[in-house]
Design a protein around this motif. Structure first.
Motif, PDB file in Angstrom:
ATOM      1  N   THR A   1      52.108   6.754   9.037  1.00  0.00           N
ATOM      2  CA  THR A   1      51.339   7.996   9.121  1.00  0.00           C
ATOM      3  C   THR A   1      51.538   8.501  10.539  1.00  0.00           C
ATOM      4  OG1 THR A   1      49.691   6.844   7.775  1.00  0.00           O
ATOM      5  CG2 THR A   1      49.100   9.037   8.604  1.00  0.00           C
TER       6      THR A   1
ATOM      7  N   GLN B   1      52.206   1.088   8.734  1.00  0.00           N
ATOM      8  CA  GLN B   1      51.581   0.349   7.629  1.00  0.00           C
ATOM      9  C   GLN B   1      52.266  -1.000   7.388  1.00  0.00           C
ATOM     10  OE1 GLN B   1      51.651   2.757   4.107  1.00  0.00           O
ATOM     11  NE2 GLN B   1      50.509   4.443   5.027  1.00  0.00           N
TER      12      GLN B   1
ATOM     13  N   GLU C   1      51.823   2.964  -4.041  1.00  0.00           N
ATOM     14  CA  GLU C   1      50.408   3.312  -4.196  1.00  0.00           C
ATOM     15  C   GLU C   1      49.582   2.877  -2.977  1.00  0.00           C
ATOM     16  OE1 GLU C   1      49.142   5.336  -6.184  1.00  0.00           O
ATOM     17  OE2 GLU C   1      47.055   4.999  -5.583  1.00  0.00           O
ATOM     18  N   LEU C   2      49.936   1.700  -2.441  1.00  0.00           N
ATOM     19  CA  LEU C   2      49.229   1.256  -1.226  1.00  0.00           C
ATOM     20  C   LEU C   2      49.542   2.190  -0.067  1.00  0.00           C
ATOM     21  CD1 LEU C   2      49.669  -2.641  -1.336  1.00  0.00           C
ATOM     22  CD2 LEU C   2      47.716  -1.263  -2.073  1.00  0.00           C
TER      23      LEU C   2
ATOM     24  N   SER D   1      50.210   5.467  -0.213  1.00  0.00           N
ATOM     25  CA  SER D   1      49.437   6.703  -0.348  1.00  0.00           C
ATOM     26  C   SER D   1      48.004   6.500   0.125  1.00  0.00           C
ATOM     27  CB  SER D   1      49.379   7.161  -1.814  1.00  0.00           C
ATOM     28  OG  SER D   1      50.642   7.128  -2.391  1.00  0.00           O
ATOM     29  N   ARG D   2      47.402   5.402  -0.337  1.00  0.00           N
ATOM     30  CA  ARG D   2      45.992   5.171   0.017  1.00  0.00           C
ATOM     31  C   ARG D   2      45.815   4.978   1.511  1.00  0.00           C
ATOM     32  NH1 ARG D   2      43.620   1.395  -4.832  1.00  0.00           N
ATOM     33  NH2 ARG D   2      44.859   2.365  -6.464  1.00  0.00           N
ATOM     34  N   GLN D   3      46.762   4.272   2.137  1.00  0.00           N
ATOM     35  CA  GLN D   3      46.635   4.047   3.585  1.00  0.00           C
ATOM     36  C   GLN D   3      46.826   5.356   4.360  1.00  0.00           C
ATOM     37  OE1 GLN D   3      45.566   1.049   4.534  1.00  0.00           O
ATOM     38  NE2 GLN D   3      45.331   1.843   6.621  1.00  0.00           N
ATOM     39  N   HIS D   4      47.730   6.226   3.876  1.00  0.00           N
ATOM     40  CA  HIS D   4      47.879   7.537   4.530  1.00  0.00           C
ATOM     41  C   HIS D   4      46.554   8.303   4.514  1.00  0.00           C
ATOM     42  CE1 HIS D   4      52.129   7.416   5.305  1.00  0.00           C
ATOM     43  NE2 HIS D   4      52.473   7.334   4.039  1.00  0.00           N
ATOM     44  N   VAL D   5      45.861   8.248   3.357  1.00  0.00           N
ATOM     45  CA  VAL D   5      44.569   8.956   3.254  1.00  0.00           C
ATOM     46  C   VAL D   5      43.597   8.421   4.295  1.00  0.00           C
ATOM     47  CG1 VAL D   5      42.566   9.361   1.765  1.00  0.00           C
ATOM     48  CG2 VAL D   5      44.877   9.544   0.812  1.00  0.00           C
ATOM     49  N   ARG D   6      43.597   7.074   4.458  1.00  0.00           N
ATOM     50  CA  ARG D   6      42.673   6.485   5.442  1.00  0.00           C
ATOM     51  C   ARG D   6      43.021   6.911   6.864  1.00  0.00           C
ATOM     52  NH1 ARG D   6      43.906   1.624   2.572  1.00  0.00           N
ATOM     53  NH2 ARG D   6      42.385   1.455   0.911  1.00  0.00           N
TER      54      ARG D   6
ATOM     55  N   GLY E   1      53.676  10.374  -3.707  1.00  0.00           N
ATOM     56  CA  GLY E   1      52.236  10.223  -3.429  1.00  0.00           C
ATOM     57  C   GLY E   1      51.964  10.204  -1.938  1.00  0.00           C
TER      58      GLY E   1
ATOM     59  N   VAL F   1      49.973  13.442   0.704  1.00  0.00           N
ATOM     60  CA  VAL F   1      48.861  13.334   1.647  1.00  0.00           C
ATOM     61  C   VAL F   1      49.115  14.242   2.851  1.00  0.00           C
ATOM     62  CG1 VAL F   1      47.511  11.778   3.111  1.00  0.00           C
ATOM     63  CG2 VAL F   1      48.370  10.975   0.890  1.00  0.00           C
TER      64      VAL F   1
END
Ligand code: KG4
Ligand code: ZN
Length: 369
Positions: A13, A38, A51-52, A54-59, A92, A96
């Motif tokens: 990110t 990451q 998928e992990l 994408s979620r870490q980018h959101v965080r 994904g 973000v």
């Protein structure tokens, strides 16, 4: 003009602020460059899990952008335009960055520029060194791509060669996994290679005979496209598998990482790393400089994660010296994925009066334009 760049195409990110200088030879200056890696999220899986990611980018995205603004000593009012990686990459993950950048552009009422990830890698060279002598041949060598471009004029990228199968960085990552060295493979193979004998293991080099091989060089001014270089790294990986099997090393497939390279000593592993690296680097350097000669370019650039490789940097600089061609490679921080290069590529477009409508979408595969 001051641009905030955002990059979320894979497992970093990143946000950065780049501004124009007014100097045509060195048009951009870096004000901040923040990267949240990451690697620790994906390491236990042996590779990037989309998928992990994408979620870490959101965080991470809000904090990373806030830090990039703070390090540049700016607030949102100081930003003239947004830049974001549109593709190629994990869709994904891209979404973000694209959603964040669009929301910021809409809220601020500022223009947004959708950037091709590889255009970003190419422009990292200019961000670091100033304008390249053109036309230039630029090798983009990363985890997902091994592509050779000709840049006939600023902001124009013509694809003149690429890999038939694996990217060079992908080959590094796969061989590292086979040797039980973990993810990402490039930096650790690079480090261990320094302790190894690069002639200890006999590995094959890909050879091609194809129609374009002896073709007349394209007329670059006329925008001619022709394949003048071709790469292939999957055979090399298969050869490593075969040699390891012969030595009784257990080969695991899928995402689980072999905990170690079994019966291999530390010196054996270092020898594999050094020999593999020699073949990859010699292939990249030879094909790039042969193409550069054929194309009659005035400089050679190397960018992308694998351009952080110590041997590639040294060998390419030495070959450039021999051939009388300037060789330009970004610093390590700008070689691997970052958002400064995305902001730089956007400044290139903005200088031509180009920006993007707010309805563009993230694209997993995207042609360079
Ligand atoms: O450009 P990048 O950060 O991400 C992509 O766009 O793919 O490149 C990542 C790739 C990975 O495959 C990684 O193993 C490789 O660059 N890499 C290296 C080195 N540092 C990173 N490969 C060889 N030697 C290195 N020192
Ligand atoms: Zn990249």
């Amino acid at each position: 003009m001051t641009v905030l760049g955002i990059e979320t195409s894979c497992d970093e990110t990143a946000a950065a602020v780049v501004e124009t200088t007014g100097d045509p030879a060195r048009p951009w200056r870096l004000r901040s460059n923040v990267i949240a890696s990451q690697i620790n999220v994906h390491r236990e899986w042996g590779g990037v899990v989309p998928e992990l990611a994408s979620r870490q980018h959101v965080r991470d995205i809000c904090g990373v952008v806030e830090q990039a603004l703070a390090k540049a000593d700016l607030d949102w009012a100081g930003i003239d335009a947004l830049a974001v990686t549109q593709g190629p990459g994990l869709v994904g993950a891209l979404l973000v960055g694209v959603s964040f950048a669009k929301a910021a552009a809409a809220a601020l009422g500022k223009p947004i520029v959708a950037v091709h990830h590889l255009a970003g890698h190419i422009e990292s060279i200019c961000l670091e060194h100033g304008e390249m002598p053109l036309p230039a041949a630029v090798l983009v060598v990363s985890g997902g791509h091994t592509s050779l471009y000709v840049v006939p004029e600023p902001g124009v990228y013509q694809l003149v060669g690429r890999t038939r199968d694996d990217a060079a960085g992908e080959a590094y990552d796969k061989v590292a996994r086979l040797l039980g060295l973990g993810y990402p493979g490039g930096p650790v193979v690079d480090r261990l290679a320094r302790e190894g004998n690069d002639r200890a293991i006999d590995l094959p080099r890909s050879r091609f005979t194809h129609a374009d091989r002896n073709a007349t060089p394209p007329d670059l001014q006329a925008g001619g496209h022709v394949q003048v270089a071709e790469f292939s790294f999957s055979g090399l990986k298969t050869a490593v598998v075969r040699l390891l099997q012969q030595r009784g090393v257990p080969i695991t497939t899928g995402l689980t990482v072999a905990s170690n390279a079994g019966p291999l000593s530390h010196q054996d592993v270092a020898d594999f790393c050094a020999s593999f690296q020699r073949v990859v680097v010699e292939t990249l350097v030879e094909r790039t400089f042969d193409a550069a000669r054929q194309l009659g370019v005035r400089s050679v650039g190397i960018a992308g994660g694998v351009s952080a490789n110590s041997r590639l940097r040294a060998d390419a600089l030495a070959r450039g010296e021999r051939d009388g061609l300037p060789v330009l490679i970004p610093s390590i921080a700008l070689s691997t994925d970052n958002a400064a290069m995305i902001a730089a590529a956007a400044l290139r477009k903005l200088a031509r009066g180009e920006s993007s409508p707010l309805d563009f979408n993230a694209e997993a595969s995207l042609a360079i334009a």
